[in-house]
Design a protein around this motif. Structure first.
Motif, PDB file in Angstrom:
ATOM      1  N   ARG A  13       0.842  -1.185   0.000  1.00  0.00           N
ATOM      2  CA  ARG A  13       0.000   0.000   0.000  1.00  0.00           C
ATOM      3  C   ARG A  13       0.876   1.233   0.000  1.00  0.00           C
ATOM      4  NH1 ARG A  13      -4.409   1.290   4.685  1.00  0.00           N
ATOM      5  NH2 ARG A  13      -4.211   3.530   4.730  1.00  0.00           N
ATOM      6  N   ASP A  14       0.715   2.072  -1.000  1.00  0.00           N
ATOM      7  CA  ASP A  14       1.374   3.363  -1.052  1.00  0.00           C
ATOM      8  C   ASP A  14       0.305   4.352  -0.652  1.00  0.00           C
ATOM      9  OD1 ASP A  14       3.337   5.139  -1.428  1.00  0.00           O
ATOM     10  OD2 ASP A  14       3.640   4.783  -3.565  1.00  0.00           O
ATOM     11  N   GLU A  15       0.340   4.745   0.605  1.00  0.00           N
ATOM     12  CA  GLU A  15      -0.780   5.413   1.251  1.00  0.00           C
ATOM     13  C   GLU A  15      -1.361   6.527   0.414  1.00  0.00           C
ATOM     14  OE1 GLU A  15      -3.622   6.171   3.900  1.00  0.00           O
ATOM     15  OE2 GLU A  15      -2.216   4.530   3.937  1.00  0.00           O
ATOM     16  N   LEU A 191      -8.053  -2.148   9.123  1.00  0.00           N
ATOM     17  CA  LEU A 191      -7.561  -2.060   7.750  1.00  0.00           C
ATOM     18  C   LEU A 191      -7.391  -0.615   7.305  1.00  0.00           C
ATOM     19  CD1 LEU A 191      -9.588  -4.869   5.917  1.00  0.00           C
ATOM     20  CD2 LEU A 191      -7.273  -4.979   6.835  1.00  0.00           C
ATOM     21  N   ARG A 192      -8.306   0.255   7.716  1.00  0.00           N
ATOM     22  CA  ARG A 192      -8.219   1.660   7.320  1.00  0.00           C
ATOM     23  C   ARG A 192      -7.086   2.387   8.041  1.00  0.00           C
ATOM     24  NH1 ARG A 192     -10.165   2.611   2.404  1.00  0.00           N
ATOM     25  NH2 ARG A 192     -12.422   2.649   2.258  1.00  0.00           N
ATOM     26  N   ILE A 193      -6.881   2.057   9.295  1.00  0.00           N
ATOM     27  CA  ILE A 193      -5.870   2.764  10.077  1.00  0.00           C
ATOM     28  C   ILE A 193      -4.469   2.344   9.671  1.00  0.00           C
ATOM     29  CG2 ILE A 193      -4.926   3.067  12.408  1.00  0.00           C
ATOM     30  CD1 ILE A 193      -7.834   2.772  13.438  1.00  0.00           C
ATOM     31  N   THR A 194      -4.274   1.057   9.436  1.00  0.00           N
ATOM     32  CA  THR A 194      -2.935   0.519   9.156  1.00  0.00           C
ATOM     33  C   THR A 194      -2.734   0.322   7.647  1.00  0.00           C
ATOM     34  OG1 THR A 194      -3.660  -1.787   9.311  1.00  0.00           O
ATOM     35  CG2 THR A 194      -3.010  -0.708  11.360  1.00  0.00           C
ATOM     36  N   PRO A 195      -1.474   0.253   7.210  1.00  0.00           N
ATOM     37  CA  PRO A 195      -1.199  -0.008   5.786  1.00  0.00           C
ATOM     38  C   PRO A 195      -1.160  -1.494   5.456  1.00  0.00           C
ATOM     39  CG  PRO A 195       0.839   0.513   6.922  1.00  0.00           C
ATOM     40  CD  PRO A 195      -0.258   0.647   7.952  1.00  0.00           C
ATOM     41  N   PRO A 226      -6.258   9.165  11.533  1.00  0.00           N
ATOM     42  CA  PRO A 226      -4.844   9.181  11.926  1.00  0.00           C
ATOM     43  C   PRO A 226      -3.894   9.454  10.759  1.00  0.00           C
ATOM     44  CG  PRO A 226      -5.966   7.344  12.974  1.00  0.00           C
ATOM     45  CD  PRO A 226      -6.918   7.915  11.976  1.00  0.00           C
ATOM     46  N   ALA A 227      -4.083   8.746   9.639  1.00  0.00           N
ATOM     47  CA  ALA A 227      -3.206   8.957   8.482  1.00  0.00           C
ATOM     48  C   ALA A 227      -3.386  10.361   7.908  1.00  0.00           C
ATOM     49  CB  ALA A 227      -3.486   7.907   7.412  1.00  0.00           C
ATOM     50  N   ALA A 228      -4.629  10.854   7.897  1.00  0.00           N
ATOM     51  CA  ALA A 228      -4.877  12.217   7.402  1.00  0.00           C
ATOM     52  C   ALA A 228      -4.168  13.243   8.272  1.00  0.00           C
ATOM     53  CB  ALA A 228      -6.383  12.490   7.378  1.00  0.00           C
ATOM     54  N   TYR A 229      -4.192  13.041   9.580  1.00  0.00           N
ATOM     55  CA  TYR A 229      -3.511  13.965  10.491  1.00  0.00           C
ATOM     56  C   TYR A 229      -2.012  13.989  10.226  1.00  0.00           C
ATOM     57  CZ  TYR A 229      -1.517  15.850  14.780  1.00  0.00           C
ATOM     58  OH  TYR A 229      -0.786  16.587  15.676  1.00  0.00           O
ATOM     59  N   ILE A 230      -1.420  12.808  10.045  1.00  0.00           N
ATOM     60  CA  ILE A 230       0.020  12.721   9.784  1.00  0.00           C
ATOM     61  C   ILE A 230       0.376  13.448   8.490  1.00  0.00           C
ATOM     62  CG2 ILE A 230       1.885  11.111   9.174  1.00  0.00           C
ATOM     63  CD1 ILE A 230       0.484   9.076  11.054  1.00  0.00           C
ATOM     64  N   THR A 231      -0.407  13.224   7.452  1.00  0.00           N
ATOM     65  CA  THR A 231      -0.111  13.821   6.152  1.00  0.00           C
ATOM     66  C   THR A 231      -0.347  15.328   6.154  1.00  0.00           C
ATOM     67  OG1 THR A 231      -0.864  11.755   5.156  1.00  0.00           O
ATOM     68  CG2 THR A 231      -0.540  13.619   3.691  1.00  0.00           C
ATOM     69  N   LEU A 247       7.102  10.425   5.044  1.00  0.00           N
ATOM     70  CA  LEU A 247       5.910  10.569   5.890  1.00  0.00           C
ATOM     71  C   LEU A 247       5.704   9.362   6.790  1.00  0.00           C
ATOM     72  CD1 LEU A 247       3.366  11.964   3.289  1.00  0.00           C
ATOM     73  CD2 LEU A 247       4.425  13.224   5.157  1.00  0.00           C
ATOM     74  N   TYR A 248       6.066   8.191   6.294  1.00  0.00           N
ATOM     75  CA  TYR A 248       5.743   6.958   7.006  1.00  0.00           C
ATOM     76  C   TYR A 248       7.018   6.205   7.371  1.00  0.00           C
ATOM     77  CZ  TYR A 248       1.047   8.074   5.557  1.00  0.00           C
ATOM     78  OH  TYR A 248      -0.141   8.726   5.372  1.00  0.00           O
ATOM     79  N   ASP A 249       7.727   6.750   8.370  1.00  0.00           N
ATOM     80  CA  ASP A 249       8.911   6.073   8.881  1.00  0.00           C
ATOM     81  C   ASP A 249       8.485   4.996   9.881  1.00  0.00           C
ATOM     82  OD1 ASP A 249       8.082   7.547  11.061  1.00  0.00           O
ATOM     83  OD2 ASP A 249       9.746   8.969  10.975  1.00  0.00           O
ATOM     84  N   PHE A 250       9.462   4.342  10.480  1.00  0.00           N
ATOM     85  CA  PHE A 250       9.168   3.229  11.388  1.00  0.00           C
ATOM     86  C   PHE A 250       8.333   3.684  12.586  1.00  0.00           C
ATOM     87  CE2 PHE A 250      10.259   0.636  15.119  1.00  0.00           C
ATOM     88  CZ  PHE A 250       9.888  -0.619  14.653  1.00  0.00           C
ATOM     89  N   LYS A 251       8.648   4.848  13.108  1.00  0.00           N
ATOM     90  CA  LYS A 251       7.920   5.354  14.277  1.00  0.00           C
ATOM     91  C   LYS A 251       6.450   5.614  13.932  1.00  0.00           C
ATOM     92  CE  LYS A 251       7.904   9.129  17.662  1.00  0.00           C
ATOM     93  NZ  LYS A 251       8.587  10.382  18.098  1.00  0.00           N
ATOM     94  N   THR A 252       6.224   6.246  12.789  1.00  0.00           N
ATOM     95  CA  THR A 252       4.848   6.550  12.371  1.00  0.00           C
ATOM     96  C   THR A 252       4.050   5.281  12.124  1.00  0.00           C
ATOM     97  OG1 THR A 252       5.589   8.618  11.350  1.00  0.00           O
ATOM     98  CG2 THR A 252       3.456   7.742  10.659  1.00  0.00           C
ATOM     99  N   LEU A 253       4.659   4.331  11.428  1.00  0.00           N
ATOM    100  CA  LEU A 253       3.971   3.069  11.160  1.00  0.00           C
ATOM    101  C   LEU A 253       3.666   2.311  12.442  1.00  0.00           C
ATOM    102  CD1 LEU A 253       5.932   1.803   8.015  1.00  0.00           C
ATOM    103  CD2 LEU A 253       3.610   2.710   8.098  1.00  0.00           C
ATOM    104  N   SER A 254       4.591   2.391  13.409  1.00  0.00           N
ATOM    105  CA  SER A 254       4.367   1.716  14.695  1.00  0.00           C
ATOM    106  C   SER A 254       3.157   2.303  15.408  1.00  0.00           C
ATOM    107  CB  SER A 254       5.612   1.839  15.579  1.00  0.00           C
ATOM    108  OG  SER A 254       6.726   1.218  14.971  1.00  0.00           O
TER     109      SER A 254
END
Length: 276
Positions: A13-15, A191-195, A226-231, A247-254
């Motif tokens: 998934r490429d967010e 599914l929506r929150i995670t990639p 959550p993903a919208a807030y990050i972006t 945008l989606y480093d290890f910390k963000t994905l965690s």
């Protein structure tokens, strides 16, 4: 948890870009798929008709913009393109806020409906021009509206297409949905929150595997926050952003997976109680 994570090996998934990589990318594999295009003439006519209706509406909005701004509009394909677009549209967004928001929403929903890559740049643009709160509201509204349009379009003509493109992934998804009917909202939120699965696949496959629309809609509306807030927040510092991948480093994905795990925790606890 292992069964939920299983599809990440073959689905990438490429967010918000809506891209899916399949195992069979060979030229012969692509030719064989083109040789057996699944849509009938009626289904193809319906899809083209819907596309033309959306395109006409977008064009009508486009031609109402001031002539001076028309030449500055283009869909960004890189962070540098996005910085240039942001600079070009900043004054227009301030002087004509209603027209700009209308055009922004129409473009975002159009791209999301027809799976056109690039909505992540639109989300970054919302943060750069509107700030976090307004930006998140805009992105979540448009992403949900676009996903809803894609859901109903897939419900109309999507079954032969998705069965043709991703038969094994569709069977896996259908099996997972069948096992989680009692807590389906929790699973869809995960599914929506995670990639774990691409948003494109979720939008197309959900009506095919009989995910109720109210579950799909609520999971999309809440799960994309959550993903919208990050972006959107990243859009505030667009000058420091080098690549979308940043945008989606290890910390963000965690963090996203932690939030997603919390969303399916009731399902896990219920199963544990049943086993006991």
């Amino acid at each position: 948890m292992h069964s939920v994570m299983a599809p990440t090996r073959n689905l990438i998934r490429d967010e918000e870009l809506g891209t899916i990589s399949d195992e069979d990318d060979s030229p012969s594999g692509k030719r064989s798929k083109l040789d057996r295009f699944p849509l009938s003439r009626w289904e193809l006519a319906v899809s083209l008709g819907v596309f033309l209706v959306f395109s006409s509406g977008l064009f009508c909005i486009y031609i109402t913009m001031p002539a001076a701004e028309l030449g500055k509009l283009n869909l960004p394909r890189s962070i540098s393109d996005l910085r240039l677009l942001k600079d070009n549209l900043a004054n227009y967004a301030n002087e004509y806020p209603a027209q700009f928001v209308l055009g922004y929403c129409a473009t975002y929903i159009f791209m999301q409906t027809f799976m056109i890559p690039g909505t992540i740049f639109m989300s970054l643009l919302a943060g750069a021009l509107f700030g976090v709160v307004k930006g998140v509201v805009l992105v979540v509204f448009n992403a949900t509206a676009g996903a809803t349009s894609c859901f109903f379009l897939s419900k109309l003509i999507g079954r032969p297409l998705i069965t043709w493109l991703w038969p094994e992934k569709l069977r896996f998804f259908q099996a997972e949905i069948g096992k989680r009917r009692d807590k389906l909202l929790n699973y869809m939120l995960f599914l929506r929150i995670t990639p774990t699965l691409p948003n494109l696949f979720i939008n197309l496959a959900s009506p095919i595997v009989d995910v109720p629309f109210h579950v799909f809609f609520l999971a999309t509306l809440v799960g994309l926050i959550p993903a919208a807030y990050i972006t959107v927040r990243a859009g505030l510092a667009i000058g420091d952003l080098k690549s979308v991948k940043d945008l989606y480093d290890f910390k963000t994905l965690s963090v996203l997976f932690l939030i997603g795990f919390i969303s399916i925790l009731p399902t896990i606890l219920k199963r544990k109680k049943i086993y006991e």
